[in-house]
Design a protein around this motif. Structure first.
Motif, PDB file in Angstrom:
ATOM      1  N   GLN A  62     -29.178 -23.763  14.822  1.00  0.00           N
ATOM      2  CA  GLN A  62     -27.848 -24.321  15.081  1.00  0.00           C
ATOM      3  C   GLN A  62     -26.821 -23.208  15.265  1.00  0.00           C
ATOM      4  O   GLN A  62     -26.001 -23.252  16.175  1.00  0.00           O
ATOM      5  CB  GLN A  62     -27.422 -25.257  13.953  1.00  0.00           C
ATOM      6  CG  GLN A  62     -28.196 -26.556  13.958  1.00  0.00           C
ATOM      7  CD  GLN A  62     -27.796 -27.467  12.837  1.00  0.00           C
ATOM      8  OE1 GLN A  62     -27.584 -27.017  11.711  1.00  0.00           O
ATOM      9  NE2 GLN A  62     -27.700 -28.759  13.147  1.00  0.00           N
ATOM     10  N   LEU A  63     -26.876 -22.211  14.411  1.00  0.00           N
ATOM     11  CA  LEU A  63     -25.966 -21.069  14.526  1.00  0.00           C
ATOM     12  C   LEU A  63     -26.250 -20.302  15.814  1.00  0.00           C
ATOM     13  O   LEU A  63     -25.334 -19.887  16.522  1.00  0.00           O
ATOM     14  CB  LEU A  63     -26.120 -20.150  13.313  1.00  0.00           C
ATOM     15  CG  LEU A  63     -25.253 -18.899  13.298  1.00  0.00           C
ATOM     16  CD1 LEU A  63     -23.768 -19.275  13.323  1.00  0.00           C
ATOM     17  CD2 LEU A  63     -25.559 -18.056  12.071  1.00  0.00           C
ATOM     18  N   PHE A  64     -27.523 -20.146  16.128  1.00  0.00           N
ATOM     19  CA  PHE A  64     -27.919 -19.445  17.352  1.00  0.00           C
ATOM     20  C   PHE A  64     -27.399 -20.182  18.582  1.00  0.00           C
ATOM     21  O   PHE A  64     -26.881 -19.564  19.518  1.00  0.00           O
ATOM     22  CB  PHE A  64     -29.446 -19.307  17.409  1.00  0.00           C
ATOM     23  CG  PHE A  64     -29.916 -18.215  18.321  1.00  0.00           C
ATOM     24  CD1 PHE A  64     -30.023 -16.916  17.876  1.00  0.00           C
ATOM     25  CD2 PHE A  64     -30.246 -18.498  19.633  1.00  0.00           C
ATOM     26  CE1 PHE A  64     -30.460 -15.905  18.724  1.00  0.00           C
ATOM     27  CE2 PHE A  64     -30.678 -17.493  20.492  1.00  0.00           C
ATOM     28  CZ  PHE A  64     -30.778 -16.200  20.028  1.00  0.00           C
ATOM     29  N   THR A  65     -27.490 -21.517  18.573  1.00  0.00           N
ATOM     30  CA  THR A  65     -26.997 -22.324  19.690  1.00  0.00           C
ATOM     31  C   THR A  65     -25.489 -22.177  19.826  1.00  0.00           C
ATOM     32  O   THR A  65     -24.967 -21.957  20.929  1.00  0.00           O
ATOM     33  CB  THR A  65     -27.374 -23.810  19.501  1.00  0.00           C
ATOM     34  OG1 THR A  65     -28.801 -23.909  19.399  1.00  0.00           O
ATOM     35  CG2 THR A  65     -26.893 -24.660  20.657  1.00  0.00           C
ATOM     36  N   ALA A  66     -24.773 -22.288  18.710  1.00  0.00           N
ATOM     37  CA  ALA A  66     -23.310 -22.166  18.737  1.00  0.00           C
ATOM     38  C   ALA A  66     -22.890 -20.785  19.230  1.00  0.00           C
ATOM     39  O   ALA A  66     -21.962 -20.658  20.051  1.00  0.00           O
ATOM     40  CB  ALA A  66     -22.732 -22.444  17.351  1.00  0.00           C
TER      41      ALA A  66
END
Length: 157
Positions: A62-66
């Motif tokens: 999720q952090l990587f996507t954001a």
């Protein structure tokens, strides 16, 4: 010294030279377009993007996507507006190099449609990296905030 042919290509050379700033602007916009589309796709299907990064076994998907979406928006804006263009071109190059190494390792897929698809993405990314290097060399051109700010600095001296 650049090569200029006395034949047909001399018209092409003349066109390119006379329209260089407009063509650089168009090139910047076209290069940015892929990141605009990618960021939009990730924002409108955030869970799908997270699932893709999870399938690549990346930590904190999720952090990587954001973070990916934020970087794509930043690169798009900088390329389109022509601000910090050479730095942005280096960022594009490194971002796409990383994305290629992480997500488009076509040689790890079995022969067939998936491998062909990943190979096409790999080749697309190589082309984007080439475009980023060209923007790094040419700079933003006349139609850019870089040029406008450089002009203001000269006027202040």
């Amino acid at each position: 010294m650049s090569f200029r042919s006395p034949w047909f290509t001399s018209g092409t050379d003349t066109f390119a030279i006379k329209n260089a700033d407009v063509l650089i602007l168009v090139g910047r916009i076209l290069l940015a377009w892929v990141f605009v589309g990618s960021a939009y796709g990730a924002l409108t299907n955030f869970s799908g993007s997270v699932a893709y990064f999870r399938s690549l076994n990346l930590p904190a998907p999720q952090l990587f996507t954001a973070a990916t979406v934020a970087v794509e928006i930043l690169m798009s804006a900088c390329l389109i507006l022509g601000i910090g263009t050479r730095y942005c071109a280096l960022l594009v190059f490194l971002f796409v190099l990383s994305a290629t190494a992480i997500g488009h390792r076509y040689w790890e897929y079995p022969a067939g449609a998936q491998q062909i698809g990943q190979y096409n993405h790999f080749l697309k990314n190589i082309s984007i990296m080439g475009g980023a290097l060209l923007i790094f060399v040419t700079g933003a051109g006349r139609f850019s905030l870089d040029r406008r700010m450089a002009g203001q600095k000269r006027d202040e001296i």
